[in-house]
Every structure is written in C-alpha cells, then in structure tokens.
Design a protein around this motif. Structure first.
Motif, PDB file in Angstrom:
ATOM      1  N   TYR A  11     -18.702 -61.501  44.561  1.00  0.00           N
ATOM      2  CA  TYR A  11     -19.752 -60.430  44.001  1.00  0.00           C
ATOM      3  C   TYR A  11     -19.292 -60.603  42.561  1.00  0.00           C
ATOM      4  CZ  TYR A  11     -22.534 -56.763  43.296  1.00  0.00           C
ATOM      5  OH  TYR A  11     -23.455 -55.592  42.553  1.00  0.00           O
ATOM      6  N   VAL A  12     -18.075 -60.303  42.045  1.00  0.00           N
ATOM      7  CA  VAL A  12     -17.596 -60.279  40.728  1.00  0.00           C
ATOM      8  C   VAL A  12     -18.516 -61.717  39.777  1.00  0.00           C
ATOM      9  CG1 VAL A  12     -15.823 -60.500  39.093  1.00  0.00           C
ATOM     10  CG2 VAL A  12     -15.987 -58.782  40.923  1.00  0.00           C
ATOM     11  N   ALA A  13     -18.068 -62.981  40.701  1.00  0.00           N
ATOM     12  CA  ALA A  13     -18.806 -64.000  40.043  1.00  0.00           C
ATOM     13  C   ALA A  13     -20.259 -64.101  39.859  1.00  0.00           C
ATOM     14  CB  ALA A  13     -18.085 -65.077  40.820  1.00  0.00           C
ATOM     15  N   LEU A  14     -20.766 -63.572  41.168  1.00  0.00           N
ATOM     16  CA  LEU A  14     -22.243 -63.263  40.839  1.00  0.00           C
ATOM     17  C   LEU A  14     -22.829 -62.407  39.658  1.00  0.00           C
ATOM     18  CD1 LEU A  14     -24.999 -63.713  42.029  1.00  0.00           C
ATOM     19  CD2 LEU A  14     -24.701 -61.590  43.296  1.00  0.00           C
ATOM     20  N   GLU A  20     -24.327 -63.224  32.111  1.00  0.00           N
ATOM     21  CA  GLU A  20     -24.615 -64.241  31.282  1.00  0.00           C
ATOM     22  C   GLU A  20     -25.975 -64.661  30.993  1.00  0.00           C
ATOM     23  OE1 GLU A  20     -23.016 -68.746  30.891  1.00  0.00           O
ATOM     24  OE2 GLU A  20     -21.792 -67.313  31.737  1.00  0.00           O
ATOM     25  N   ARG A  21     -26.637 -64.830  32.157  1.00  0.00           N
ATOM     26  CA  ARG A  21     -27.951 -65.044  32.162  1.00  0.00           C
ATOM     27  C   ARG A  21     -28.877 -64.040  31.619  1.00  0.00           C
ATOM     28  NH1 ARG A  21     -32.178 -66.466  36.716  1.00  0.00           N
ATOM     29  NH2 ARG A  21     -31.709 -64.340  37.394  1.00  0.00           N
ATOM     30  N   ALA A  22     -28.425 -62.866  31.686  1.00  0.00           N
ATOM     31  CA  ALA A  22     -29.522 -61.635  30.968  1.00  0.00           C
ATOM     32  C   ALA A  22     -29.033 -61.881  29.624  1.00  0.00           C
ATOM     33  CB  ALA A  22     -28.954 -60.477  31.615  1.00  0.00           C
ATOM     34  N   ARG A  23     -27.872 -61.867  29.246  1.00  0.00           N
ATOM     35  CA  ARG A  23     -27.584 -61.971  27.721  1.00  0.00           C
ATOM     36  C   ARG A  23     -28.387 -63.353  26.973  1.00  0.00           C
ATOM     37  NH1 ARG A  23     -21.652 -59.849  28.543  1.00  0.00           N
ATOM     38  NH2 ARG A  23     -22.072 -57.561  27.873  1.00  0.00           N
ATOM     39  N   MET A  24     -28.282 -64.400  27.511  1.00  0.00           N
ATOM     40  CA  MET A  24     -29.306 -65.536  27.170  1.00  0.00           C
ATOM     41  C   MET A  24     -30.717 -64.996  26.945  1.00  0.00           C
ATOM     42  SD  MET A  24     -30.043 -69.035  29.092  1.00  0.00           S
ATOM     43  CE  MET A  24     -31.260 -67.871  29.857  1.00  0.00           C
ATOM     44  N   TYR A  25     -31.227 -64.177  27.955  1.00  0.00           N
ATOM     45  CA  TYR A  25     -32.569 -64.020  27.566  1.00  0.00           C
ATOM     46  C   TYR A  25     -32.478 -62.869  26.607  1.00  0.00           C
ATOM     47  CZ  TYR A  25     -34.226 -66.437  32.026  1.00  0.00           C
ATOM     48  OH  TYR A  25     -34.193 -67.278  32.872  1.00  0.00           O
ATOM     49  N   TYR A  26     -31.950 -61.835  26.490  1.00  0.00           N
ATOM     50  CA  TYR A  26     -31.666 -61.016  25.219  1.00  0.00           C
ATOM     51  C   TYR A  26     -31.848 -61.470  23.910  1.00  0.00           C
ATOM     52  CZ  TYR A  26     -31.192 -57.049  28.759  1.00  0.00           C
ATOM     53  OH  TYR A  26     -31.417 -56.188  29.921  1.00  0.00           O
ATOM     54  N   ASP A  27     -30.980 -62.823  23.844  1.00  0.00           N
ATOM     55  CA  ASP A  27     -30.666 -63.517  22.755  1.00  0.00           C
ATOM     56  C   ASP A  27     -32.001 -64.266  22.480  1.00  0.00           C
ATOM     57  OD1 ASP A  27     -28.202 -62.624  22.491  1.00  0.00           O
ATOM     58  OD2 ASP A  27     -27.257 -64.420  23.103  1.00  0.00           O
ATOM     59  N   ARG A  28     -32.769 -64.745  23.221  1.00  0.00           N
ATOM     60  CA  ARG A  28     -33.780 -65.231  23.028  1.00  0.00           C
ATOM     61  C   ARG A  28     -35.184 -64.406  22.765  1.00  0.00           C
ATOM     62  NH1 ARG A  28     -35.101 -69.504  28.336  1.00  0.00           N
ATOM     63  NH2 ARG A  28     -33.358 -70.837  27.885  1.00  0.00           N
ATOM     64  N   ALA A  29     -34.890 -63.216  23.073  1.00  0.00           N
ATOM     65  CA  ALA A  29     -36.086 -62.068  23.006  1.00  0.00           C
ATOM     66  C   ALA A  29     -35.733 -61.601  21.452  1.00  0.00           C
ATOM     67  CB  ALA A  29     -36.154 -61.031  24.039  1.00  0.00           C
ATOM     68  N   ASN A  61     -16.872 -51.488  34.168  1.00  0.00           N
ATOM     69  CA  ASN A  61     -16.776 -50.989  35.766  1.00  0.00           C
ATOM     70  C   ASN A  61     -16.237 -52.019  36.613  1.00  0.00           C
ATOM     71  OD1 ASN A  61     -17.821 -48.450  34.944  1.00  0.00           O
ATOM     72  ND2 ASN A  61     -19.825 -48.724  35.634  1.00  0.00           N
ATOM     73  N   GLY A  62     -15.736 -53.020  35.847  1.00  0.00           N
ATOM     74  CA  GLY A  62     -15.225 -54.067  36.901  1.00  0.00           C
ATOM     75  C   GLY A  62     -16.378 -54.804  37.627  1.00  0.00           C
ATOM     76  N   TYR A  63     -17.620 -54.830  36.998  1.00  0.00           N
ATOM     77  CA  TYR A  63     -18.931 -55.380  37.773  1.00  0.00           C
ATOM     78  C   TYR A  63     -19.175 -54.878  39.167  1.00  0.00           C
ATOM     79  CZ  TYR A  63     -17.248 -58.954  34.533  1.00  0.00           C
ATOM     80  OH  TYR A  63     -17.239 -59.807  33.324  1.00  0.00           O
ATOM     81  N   ASP A  64     -18.670 -53.593  39.182  1.00  0.00           N
ATOM     82  CA  ASP A  64     -18.960 -52.805  40.387  1.00  0.00           C
ATOM     83  C   ASP A  64     -20.353 -52.084  40.348  1.00  0.00           C
ATOM     84  OD1 ASP A  64     -19.319 -51.099  42.702  1.00  0.00           O
ATOM     85  OD2 ASP A  64     -17.374 -50.270  42.325  1.00  0.00           O
ATOM     86  N   THR A  65     -21.333 -52.754  40.567  1.00  0.00           N
ATOM     87  CA  THR A  65     -22.698 -51.960  40.684  1.00  0.00           C
ATOM     88  C   THR A  65     -23.177 -51.467  41.839  1.00  0.00           C
ATOM     89  OG1 THR A  65     -23.866 -54.285  40.925  1.00  0.00           O
ATOM     90  CG2 THR A  65     -23.550 -53.450  38.839  1.00  0.00           C
ATOM     91  N   LEU A  66     -22.294 -51.663  42.964  1.00  0.00           N
ATOM     92  CA  LEU A  66     -22.502 -51.110  44.084  1.00  0.00           C
ATOM     93  C   LEU A  66     -22.264 -49.723  44.309  1.00  0.00           C
ATOM     94  CD1 LEU A  66     -21.433 -54.333  46.162  1.00  0.00           C
ATOM     95  CD2 LEU A  66     -23.584 -53.628  45.444  1.00  0.00           C
ATOM     96  N   THR A  67     -21.040 -49.169  43.695  1.00  0.00           N
ATOM     97  CA  THR A  67     -20.451 -47.878  44.026  1.00  0.00           C
ATOM     98  C   THR A  67     -20.541 -46.911  42.421  1.00  0.00           C
ATOM     99  OG1 THR A  67     -18.268 -48.478  43.638  1.00  0.00           O
ATOM    100  CG2 THR A  67     -19.313 -48.370  45.892  1.00  0.00           C
TER     101      THR A  67
END
Length: 103
Positions: A11-14, A20-29, A61-67
């Motif tokens: 989950y952390v790797a995901l 990283e992908r979101a930041r790439m899109y933000y940089d493009r925007a 948050n340690g990549y914890d978006t579940l809790t």
C-alpha cells in the motif's frame, strides 16, 4: 487490504507511486498558469499549492490514507496565499522562492 484498512508495504508503494504521479501532473499544470488570464492565475495557483500540500500531509501520515485524514488547515491555506500570488508574478520566473527549486 483496503477493506481491512491495513497499510502495508504494498500500500505504501502504491501511495508513493500515486503521489509522484500527482506531483508530475501538478508540475505540468503549473507551467500553464501564466497562460491563463490575469484574474484566473491566483485561484488556480493557490489550488495547485494547497492540493500539493495535501500530498505532503499524506507523506507525513506515513502514507496512511485509510485511517488518517490528510488535510491542510484553513490557516495553512491562508498562509500559502501570498506565496501563491508571488508565483503568479513575472518576477517569480527570475527570482523564484528559495524552496521552489526548478518548479
């Protein structure tokens, strides 16, 4: 995993990949902000900056978006507005904010 709200290495790797992908899109925007009309630049730049900060919070948050909820407080958003405004100015291309790097 998701239904059990278990944050493991997979989950952390995901989440790292997606951030990283979101930041790439933000940089493009961000490159497109100067192409907008003057009155549209600040709201768009502000949104990019605040949403980018949410990604920072997910990492904190340690990549914890579940809790855990990753959010930027109202005060943090207000604090960011002058920097967002500066980024919309021509001078920012010549003299970027020290923490902006190459963005």
């Amino acid at each position: 995993q998701l239904f059990d709200q278990r944050v493991d290495d997979n989950y952390v790797a995901l989440m790292k990949y997606e951030i990283e992908r979101a930041r790439m899109y933000y940089d493009r925007a961000k490159r497109g902000v100067p192409m907008l009309s003057a009155e549209s630049r600040l709201p768009v730049q502000s949104s990019l900056d605040c949403y980018g900060k949410i990604l920072d919070k997910i990492e904190e948050n340690g990549y914890d978006t579940l809790t855990k909820r990753a959010y930027v407080s109202k005060w943090e958003k207000l604090f960011e507005i002058p920097f967002s405004w500066y980024r919309t100015q021509d001078i920012a291309k010549i003299l970027p904010l020290p923490w902006d790097g190459d963005n």
